[in-house]
Structures are given as structure tokens and as C-alpha cells.
Enzyme design. Structure first.
Site, PDB file in Angstrom:
ATOM      1  N   GLY A  10      -8.627 -12.628  29.956  1.00  0.00           N
ATOM      2  CA  GLY A  10      -8.821 -11.173  29.926  1.00  0.00           C
ATOM      3  C   GLY A  10      -9.796 -10.750  31.000  1.00  0.00           C
ATOM      4  O   GLY A  10     -10.700 -11.513  31.379  1.00  0.00           O
ATOM      5  N   TRP A  14     -14.811  -5.220  29.288  1.00  0.00           N
ATOM      6  CA  TRP A  14     -15.680  -6.222  28.657  1.00  0.00           C
ATOM      7  C   TRP A  14     -15.396  -7.624  29.202  1.00  0.00           C
ATOM      8  O   TRP A  14     -16.310  -8.405  29.456  1.00  0.00           O
ATOM      9  CB  TRP A  14     -15.487  -6.160  27.140  1.00  0.00           C
ATOM     10  CG  TRP A  14     -16.345  -7.038  26.269  1.00  0.00           C
ATOM     11  CD1 TRP A  14     -15.931  -7.688  25.154  1.00  0.00           C
ATOM     12  CD2 TRP A  14     -17.756  -7.337  26.399  1.00  0.00           C
ATOM     13  NE1 TRP A  14     -16.987  -8.370  24.579  1.00  0.00           N
ATOM     14  CE2 TRP A  14     -18.108  -8.170  25.321  1.00  0.00           C
ATOM     15  CE3 TRP A  14     -18.737  -6.983  27.331  1.00  0.00           C
ATOM     16  CZ2 TRP A  14     -19.414  -8.656  25.143  1.00  0.00           C
ATOM     17  CZ3 TRP A  14     -20.027  -7.475  27.151  1.00  0.00           C
ATOM     18  CH2 TRP A  14     -20.350  -8.296  26.077  1.00  0.00           C
ATOM     19  N   LYS A 204     -15.587  -1.190  12.836  1.00  0.00           N
ATOM     20  CA  LYS A 204     -16.493  -0.159  13.377  1.00  0.00           C
ATOM     21  C   LYS A 204     -15.768   0.762  14.354  1.00  0.00           C
ATOM     22  O   LYS A 204     -16.205   1.893  14.572  1.00  0.00           O
ATOM     23  CB  LYS A 204     -17.739  -0.811  13.996  1.00  0.00           C
ATOM     24  CG  LYS A 204     -17.508  -1.635  15.260  1.00  0.00           C
ATOM     25  CD  LYS A 204     -17.450  -0.814  16.529  1.00  0.00           C
ATOM     26  CE  LYS A 204     -16.952  -1.664  17.687  1.00  0.00           C
ATOM     27  NZ  LYS A 204     -16.712  -0.871  18.914  1.00  0.00           N
ATOM     28  N   LYS A 295      -8.173   0.347  27.134  1.00  0.00           N
ATOM     29  CA  LYS A 295      -7.408   0.548  25.905  1.00  0.00           C
ATOM     30  C   LYS A 295      -8.312   0.853  24.714  1.00  0.00           C
ATOM     31  O   LYS A 295      -9.322   0.188  24.515  1.00  0.00           O
ATOM     32  CB  LYS A 295      -6.616  -0.725  25.564  1.00  0.00           C
ATOM     33  CG  LYS A 295      -5.629  -1.150  26.644  1.00  0.00           C
ATOM     34  CD  LYS A 295      -4.388  -0.294  26.600  1.00  0.00           C
ATOM     35  CE  LYS A 295      -3.387  -0.762  27.646  1.00  0.00           C
ATOM     36  NZ  LYS A 295      -2.420   0.263  27.994  1.00  0.00           N
TER      37      LYS A 295
HETATM   38  P1  NAD Z   1     -10.078  -2.741  28.621  1.00  0.00           P
HETATM   39  O1  NAD Z   1      -9.708  -1.836  27.517  1.00  0.00           O
HETATM   40  O2  NAD Z   1     -11.150  -2.312  29.544  1.00  0.00           O
HETATM   41  O3  NAD Z   1      -8.822  -3.018  29.544  1.00  0.00           O
HETATM   42  C1  NAD Z   1      -7.519  -3.217  29.102  1.00  0.00           C
HETATM   43  C2  NAD Z   1      -7.074  -4.588  29.572  1.00  0.00           C
HETATM   44  O4  NAD Z   1      -5.794  -4.895  29.027  1.00  0.00           O
HETATM   45  C3  NAD Z   1      -6.955  -4.708  31.090  1.00  0.00           C
HETATM   46  O5  NAD Z   1      -7.530  -5.901  31.522  1.00  0.00           O
HETATM   47  C4  NAD Z   1      -5.442  -4.740  31.285  1.00  0.00           C
HETATM   48  O6  NAD Z   1      -5.077  -5.469  32.440  1.00  0.00           O
HETATM   49  C5  NAD Z   1      -5.009  -5.467  30.065  1.00  0.00           C
HETATM   50  N1  NAD Z   1      -3.608  -5.327  29.714  1.00  0.00           N
HETATM   51  C6  NAD Z   1      -2.815  -4.224  29.837  1.00  0.00           C
HETATM   52  N2  NAD Z   1      -1.575  -4.513  29.416  1.00  0.00           N
HETATM   53  C7  NAD Z   1      -1.590  -5.804  29.010  1.00  0.00           C
HETATM   54  C8  NAD Z   1      -0.598  -6.667  28.449  1.00  0.00           C
HETATM   55  N3  NAD Z   1       0.640  -6.251  28.217  1.00  0.00           N
HETATM   56  N4  NAD Z   1      -0.966  -7.945  28.147  1.00  0.00           N
HETATM   57  C9  NAD Z   1      -2.231  -8.355  28.340  1.00  0.00           C
HETATM   58  N5  NAD Z   1      -3.207  -7.586  28.870  1.00  0.00           N
HETATM   59  C10 NAD Z   1      -2.877  -6.321  29.197  1.00  0.00           C
HETATM   60  O7  NAD Z   1     -10.415  -4.199  28.019  1.00  0.00           O
HETATM   61  P2  NAD Z   1     -11.804  -4.714  27.389  1.00  0.00           P
HETATM   62  O8  NAD Z   1     -12.796  -3.608  27.302  1.00  0.00           O
HETATM   63  O9  NAD Z   1     -12.197  -5.947  28.114  1.00  0.00           O
HETATM   64  O10 NAD Z   1     -11.379  -5.022  25.887  1.00  0.00           O
HETATM   65  C11 NAD Z   1     -10.997  -6.285  25.393  1.00  0.00           C
HETATM   66  C12 NAD Z   1     -11.512  -6.451  23.974  1.00  0.00           C
HETATM   67  O11 NAD Z   1     -12.941  -6.427  24.017  1.00  0.00           O
HETATM   68  C13 NAD Z   1     -11.115  -5.316  23.001  1.00  0.00           C
HETATM   69  O12 NAD Z   1     -10.763  -5.857  21.745  1.00  0.00           O
HETATM   70  C14 NAD Z   1     -12.381  -4.488  22.888  1.00  0.00           C
HETATM   71  O13 NAD Z   1     -12.518  -3.840  21.625  1.00  0.00           O
HETATM   72  C15 NAD Z   1     -13.443  -5.544  23.033  1.00  0.00           C
HETATM   73  N6  NAD Z   1     -14.772  -5.035  23.451  1.00  0.00           N
HETATM   74  C16 NAD Z   1     -14.896  -4.097  24.431  1.00  0.00           C
HETATM   75  C17 NAD Z   1     -16.159  -3.645  24.800  1.00  0.00           C
HETATM   76  C18 NAD Z   1     -16.375  -2.625  25.893  1.00  0.00           C
HETATM   77  O14 NAD Z   1     -17.454  -2.019  25.966  1.00  0.00           O
HETATM   78  N7  NAD Z   1     -15.410  -2.413  26.774  1.00  0.00           N
HETATM   79  C19 NAD Z   1     -17.289  -4.174  24.179  1.00  0.00           C
HETATM   80  C20 NAD Z   1     -17.135  -5.139  23.191  1.00  0.00           C
HETATM   81  C21 NAD Z   1     -15.849  -5.553  22.828  1.00  0.00           C
HETATM   82  P1  13P Z   2     -15.344   1.181  22.413  1.00  0.00           P
HETATM   83  O1  13P Z   2     -14.120   0.313  22.510  1.00  0.00           O
HETATM   84  O2  13P Z   2     -15.200   2.316  21.442  1.00  0.00           O
HETATM   85  O3  13P Z   2     -15.811   1.639  23.767  1.00  0.00           O
HETATM   86  O4  13P Z   2     -16.518   0.282  21.841  1.00  0.00           O
HETATM   87  C1  13P Z   2     -17.090  -0.689  22.653  1.00  0.00           C
HETATM   88  C2  13P Z   2     -17.834  -1.669  21.822  1.00  0.00           C
HETATM   89  O5  13P Z   2     -17.235  -2.475  21.160  1.00  0.00           O
HETATM   90  C3  13P Z   2     -19.318  -1.605  21.824  1.00  0.00           C
HETATM   91  O6  13P Z   2     -19.886  -2.642  21.108  1.00  0.00           O
END
Ligand code: NAD
Ligand code: 13P
Length: 342
Positions: A10, A14, A204, A295
Site C-alpha cells: 500500500g 498513510w 471510530k 478513500k
Molecule cells: P488513501 O486513502 O490515501 O489512498 C487510497 C489508496 O488506495 C491509494 O494508494 C490507491 O492507489 C489505492 N487503491 C485504489 N484503488 C485500488 C485497488 N483497486 N486496489 C488496491 N489499492 C487501490 O490510503 P491510506 O490513507 O494509506 O489508507 C490505508 C488504510 O490506512 C485505511 O484503512 C485507512 O483507514 C488507514 N489509515 C489512514 C490514515 C490516514 O491519516 N490517512 C491514518 C491511519 C490509518
Molecule cells: P480518516 O480516514 O478519517 O482521515 O482518519 C485517519 C485516521 O485514522 C487517524 O488516526
């Protein structure tokens, strides 16, 4: 030689922020291979492949612009090439894509591989929910830890002090992952509660949608605090109902109360829910308009959660979760959020 080799599966907001930390740490720590491969779901950005852009600029210009990625982190478009020889698999993709990714990895992972999931979401099954850690374990037959906390990716990329929580089943693995992820500004707590840590992170996101609804209604901080409090209680009740052995203390770790707070103030789910109330546009449309490919997780989780509650006749026992779902997807008036929880 017995060094651990890391694959980050990924590369969103994040995923990229955590790859920066891992990339720095593996060079400083003993026992880790210096090269970190990061799987990129390939797409073109300004006519160029995102993987090539990342490897040339050492920056994920689409999902985490403005932050350098260490040069020992290599973006790879091929999933199987990413995990070849990897003994540590870091799963950090939106939860709706995990099934597909695991299917592609089935039977292909290193014999000594262990995994950690940073995903916030769950799957559903006929009997209820299926945590991501269980999906990974069932398909890949590897041990799985979880990492979740009050971790807005951009703030961690900016190296602002934050905490997080790792849930482990085997303490040695918990400690190994703590070494891999911890930095001066990113403090890792470890708890013997894989599923508790993970499900806090999933649920959450639904509470954060509630907070966004309150922001859209301009109801103020007391109301938002009430949503946070009631939301945390519904999270705890739900998790304990479905999983025995979840520890009360887990809810006071970063993965519990702290993540609810940060997400209700600074997260994407909050932001889009606020816009939904202000504009009346659908979440799908707003996700496209406001997040540039990132997403939402809370919308799908709210639906999946409601499916389970409905099937089990539990909607009235979880009035906040239920009203958030109905406001978001069934056209119920946003103002109902406070009426329904009294
Ligand atoms: P993101 O939402 O920023 O980006 C979406 C990702 O999905 C991109 O890398 C995209 O290339 C990919 N994608 C799109 N279509 C796809 C497909 N068909 N198959 C596989 N990948 C595809 O991603 P993120 O923020 O890294 O989120 C990943 C996880 O981390 C989520 O479960 C999110 O809740 C969690 N998370 C996010 C944050 C944050 O602040 N962004 C913090 C903690 C946890
Ligand atoms: P959001 O996906 O709502 O941005 O939350 C990010 C997150 O998990 C912070 O801990």
C-alpha cells in the site's frame, strides 16, 4: 543470514507516511534488510506512472506531497515482486481491497513471513464481522499483529509527536514491530489484544462521520464531545459483544479514545460528512471531489456495521451507529442525530 526484509503493501496517504518511518528505521536498526519495497497500485499522474515518479522524485506526489521518502524505499507496481523474499508484510490499503490483494498473495508468501495490518476497517461474514487480521491469517496462514492509533498521516509525516498502539498475540512479535515502527516522535505502546486494537480503528471512523454531521450542523463543541463519549461507549459495547477477551484498557490506549478524538477533529471522514450536511451531495461524489483519490473508510464501515446490527436485531441497542448510517445513506435529516440518542 537472518535479517528481516520488509514489504509495505500500500502507498496511499498513510502507507507512504509509514514507509518513510520504516525506511529510516531499517537503516539504523540491526537485523533488517536496508531495502524496503512498497507496493503501488499503479496509476498515471500527469502522464507518468506513479511508481516511476516516486522512484525518481522520492516523493509520493499524489498521496503524500511535500515529504521526501528515503531512497532505500523502492516503489514497485507488481504485488508479487514486492513480497518476494519479504519476512515482514505491512498491510496498509483501504479495507475494501484487502480480499483481492490477499487472494493474489495466497500461497506466495515467504515461509517465515509475519504480518501487521494498519488497515482501519473490517469485513463481514454470515455470523457478524471479520477483522482484517483474521482475513489475512486465514488466507495467508501467517501470524498477524495490528497497529492502530491517533495517527493522521500528514501530521506523522511532519514528525509531530504522536502515539500509536500495536496489538500482539505473541509478545516477541509485538516487540519486533515496536522496534520497527517507533521513532522519537512516534511512540508505540504494545498490548496483548490484536482484535481490540484493530476494531477500535475501524469503528471510530463511523463516530467521526457523526462528528462531521455535528460540524455541518454547527452545533458546537459540547455536542461533539457528547458524540465522542457516546460513540466510544457504543464501540466498546459492540466490540465486547462480538469478541470475548477484549481488554477494557485497550479503549484508553492511543487506538481507542485518542483516535476517536483526532478523527473527530482532523480526519477525512469528518471532513466529508460535514460537506455532506452542508451540500446535500452524496459521500461517493464528495469523496471524489475532496480527496484526490484518497478513500473514505467510515462510509463503507457504517454500511457494513448496520448490516450486522439489522440482521441481529440490534439497531436500537446502538442508536448512534444506527442514526449515523440512516442520515448518511437513507436520507434521514441530520438533526435527528441528537434526537435519536436521547
Ligand atoms: P488513501 O486513502 O490515501 O489512498 C487510497 C489508496 O488506495 C491509494 O494508494 C490507491 O492507489 C489505492 N487503491 C485504489 N484503488 C485500488 C485497488 N483497486 N486496489 C488496491 N489499492 C487501490 O490510503 P491510506 O490513507 O494509506 O489508507 C490505508 C488504510 O490506512 C485505511 O484503512 C485507512 O483507514 C488507514 N489509515 C489512514 C490514515 C490516514 O491519516 N490517512 C491514518 C491511519 C490509518
Ligand atoms: P480518516 O480516514 O478519517 O482521515 O482518519 C485517519 C485516521 O485514522 C487517524 O488516526
Amino acid at each position: 543470514t537472518d535479517v528481516e526484509k520488509i514489504a509495505v503493501i500500500g502507498s496511499g496517504n498513510w502507507g507512504t507516511a509509514i514507509a518513510r518511518i520504516i525506511g529510516v528505521n531499517v537503516v539504523q536498526l540491526k537485523g533488517f534488510d536496508r531495502e524496503v519495497k512498497m507496493w503501488v497500485f499503479e496509476e498515471t499522474v500527469g502522464g507518468k506512472n506513479l511508481t516511476e515518479l516516486i522512484n525518481e522524485k522520492h516523493e509520493n506526489v499524489k498521496y503524500l506531497p511535500g515529504f521526501k521518502i528515503p531512497e532505500n524505499v523502492k516503489a514497485v507496481p507488481d504485488l508479487l515482486e514486492t513480497i518476494k523474499d519479504a519476512t515482514i508484510l505491512v498491510f496498509v490499503i483501504p479495507h475494501q481491497f484487502l480480499h483481492d490483494v490477499c487472494d493474489q498473495l495466497k500461497g506466495k508468501v515467504h515461509i517465515k513471513a509475519k504480518a501487521i495490518t494498519l488497515i482501519k476497517g473490517f469485513d463481514t461474514s454470515d455470523t457478524g464481522i471479520r477483522p482484517m487480521s483474521e482475513v489475512i491469517h486465514e488466507v495467508l496462514k501467517v501470524p498477524v499483529c495490528t497497529l492502530s492509533g491517533a495517527n493522521i498521516a500528514n501530521e506523522i509525516a511532519a514528525e509531530k509527536f504522536s502515539e500509536t498502539t500495536i496489538g500482539y498475540r505473541n509478545r516477541q512479535e509485538g516487540e519486533l514491530f515496536k522496534r520497527l515502527f517507533e521513532t522519537k516522535y512516534y511512540r508505540v505502546g504494545i498490548v496483548d489484544d490484536v482484535v481490540g486494537v484493530e476494531l477500535c480503528g475501524a469503528l471510530k471512523n463511523v463516530v467521526a462521520i457523526g462528528a462531521g454531521i455535528i460540524d455541518g450542523l454547527k452545533m458546537g463543541d459540547n455536542t461533539k464531545a457528547a458524540i465522542i463519549r457516546i460513540g466510544l461507549l457504543e464501540m466498546k459495547k459492540f466490540i465486547k459483544m462480538f469478541y470475548k477477551g477484549i481488554k477494557d484498557e485497550t479503549f484508553f490506549e492511543s487506538c481507542g479514545i485518542a483516535d476517536v478524538i483526532t478523527s473527530c477533529y482532523g480526519g477525512r471522514n469528518r471532513k466529508v460528512a460535514e460537506a455532506h450536511v452542508l451540500t446535500g451531495k452524496s459521500f461517493d461524489q464528495l469523496e471524489k471531489e475532496l480527496l484526490n483519490g484518497q478513500k473514505l473508510q467510515g462510509t463503507l464501515t457504517a454500511k457494513e456495521l448496520n448490516m450486522v446490527l439489522k440482521r441481529k436485531g440490534l439497531e436500537r441497542e446502538f442508536p448512534l451507529f444506527t442514526t449515523i448510517y440512516k442520515i448518511s445513506f437513507e436520507g434521514v435529516a441530520p438533526q435527528k442525530i441528537v434526537e435519536d440518542i436521547i
